[in-house]
Write a protein that holds these residues in place. Sequence first.
Motif, PDB file in Angstrom:
ATOM      1  N   GLY A  38       0.755  -1.100   0.025  1.00 50.96           N
ATOM      2  CA  GLY A  38       0.115  -0.087  -0.158  1.00 50.96           C
ATOM      3  C   GLY A  38       0.696   1.138   0.052  1.00 50.96           C
ATOM      4  N   SER A  39       1.877   0.947   0.237  1.00 51.48           N
ATOM      5  CA  SER A  39       2.932   2.260   0.384  1.00 51.48           C
ATOM      6  C   SER A  39       3.695   2.714  -0.924  1.00 51.48           C
ATOM      7  N   SER A  40       3.376   1.942  -1.748  1.00 53.77           N
ATOM      8  CA  SER A  40       4.166   2.036  -3.152  1.00 53.77           C
ATOM      9  C   SER A  40       3.034   1.790  -4.423  1.00 53.77           C
ATOM     10  N   LYS A  41       2.851   2.762  -5.539  1.00 56.21           N
ATOM     11  CA  LYS A  41       2.088   2.277  -6.586  1.00 56.21           C
ATOM     12  C   LYS A  41       2.847   1.491  -7.396  1.00 56.21           C
ATOM     13  N   ALA A  42       4.082   1.256  -7.336  1.00 58.71           N
ATOM     14  CA  ALA A  42       5.043   0.243  -7.996  1.00 58.71           C
ATOM     15  C   ALA A  42       5.858  -0.327  -7.141  1.00 58.71           C
ATOM     16  N   SER A  52       3.527  -3.632 -11.279  1.00 62.48           N
ATOM     17  CA  SER A  52       2.831  -4.432 -10.164  1.00 62.48           C
ATOM     18  C   SER A  52       1.250  -3.874 -10.298  1.00 62.48           C
ATOM     19  N   GLY A  53       0.825  -2.877 -10.734  1.00 62.83           N
ATOM     20  CA  GLY A  53      -0.495  -2.624 -10.874  1.00 62.83           C
ATOM     21  C   GLY A  53      -1.300  -3.549 -11.630  1.00 62.83           C
ATOM     22  N   GLN A  57      -1.649  -6.800  -9.821  1.00 60.26           N
ATOM     23  CA  GLN A  57      -2.583  -6.610  -8.935  1.00 60.26           C
ATOM     24  C   GLN A  57      -4.016  -7.008  -9.402  1.00 60.26           C
ATOM     25  N   SER A 115       1.789  -2.852 -18.653  1.00 56.38           N
ATOM     26  CA  SER A 115       1.437  -1.861 -17.565  1.00 56.38           C
ATOM     27  C   SER A 115       0.042  -2.098 -17.367  1.00 56.38           C
TER      28      SER A 115
END
Length: 416
Positions: free
Chosen positions: A72-76, A211-212, A215, A258
Amino acid sequence: MSSAVSPNAPTNVPEMPAISGVKLATASAGIRYKDRTDVLLAILDKGTAVAGVFTQSKCPSAPVEWCRAKLGSSKAAVARALVVNSGNANAFTGKTGRQATAMTAAIAAKAVGCRPNEVFLASTGVIGEPLDATKFDGVLAALATKVAPDEWMSAARAIMTTDTFPKVATATVRLGKARVTINGMAKGAGMIAPNMATMLAFVFTDAPIASGALQSLLKAGVEDTFNAVTIDGDTSTSDTLLAFATGTALADGAPKISRASDPRLKAFTTAFQSVLADLAEQVARDGEGARKLVEIIVEGAVSKASARKIAMSVANSPLVKTAIAGEDANWGRVVMAVGKAGEPADRDRLSISFNGIRVASRGARDPSYDEAEVSAAMKRPKIQIRITLGLGKGRDRVLTCDLTKEYVTINGDYRS
């Protein structure tokens, strides 16, 4: 961990290929078990994307909270290491549990040469017992020197608790100009009613997926796989499913992805979901004390969501599950479970089949019912219960197992 392998264990175990950017090693840290491996270290290449889904329990374990915070602390979000231990869930352990996760991550970070927030953690085992993280000191450093790309089966064994066999799955698929690999492992046999994720499961790929996007793939992928499995109706405090994408296939011609909606990802998405589905079925096959794999199909419901609730009502019914253990096609118990689900149903439109043999229809026993035929069908290792509601087009499928005396024995002695 049971000494006898489940009769439902897969007869064919796949050869697990190496994945570029992933190396693994296992050891015995003496967390709880004697004379068996109980800790896994996976080291990942720099820049590895990570995603995760977790238990929806309001009493989550300390490792679940740790992973959620890092994601949760990073968008990547990126990962360099994964540490998994069996024997102790580090759940309901308060401040001591949070300190244990921080210490474990610090020890792993030092061993791997990364930051603690690049270390992801998972624990499984007894709830409420403090985890002595000092036992990882030295062990993780030694593991970091002997990690190898071909230790998949050893890794799957190290995370087992009451499991009777290691659970692995693999798939290879083309992405752009490259062939990419997806490997997965899971553990779980009891306290299984996943809600968002599953017991412990880890999926790795060399595909270059952000990562997005990863997810999104993961969240969608669990709905008809891990979230459609139940052993005993109890959702664990520790359910964790993490996915890692090293991206090393970029050098072989795989495109950077992406967005999960990227059309180039279609074949990969299918393969990814097949790995999740394979692992989820293995969990159902290995239910504590189970002797039969049970597939429940509900069709003709007013919606898919309604079908899911009805299917889960049947799958979680101790009366249905014990009837299957006794090889009794007791459709009355299925009717009971359908009726109590709180979803639209019409008794006089309902029909029920066991392994393709219709036993009940239009609110009564089927006119062609043959006790000998049905009894023979109930002796098979896989039982399919098909429930047709006749109300709409909603359909769903869930997996479970039977409920035997051994389940009580295993759980009655679990902390002993």
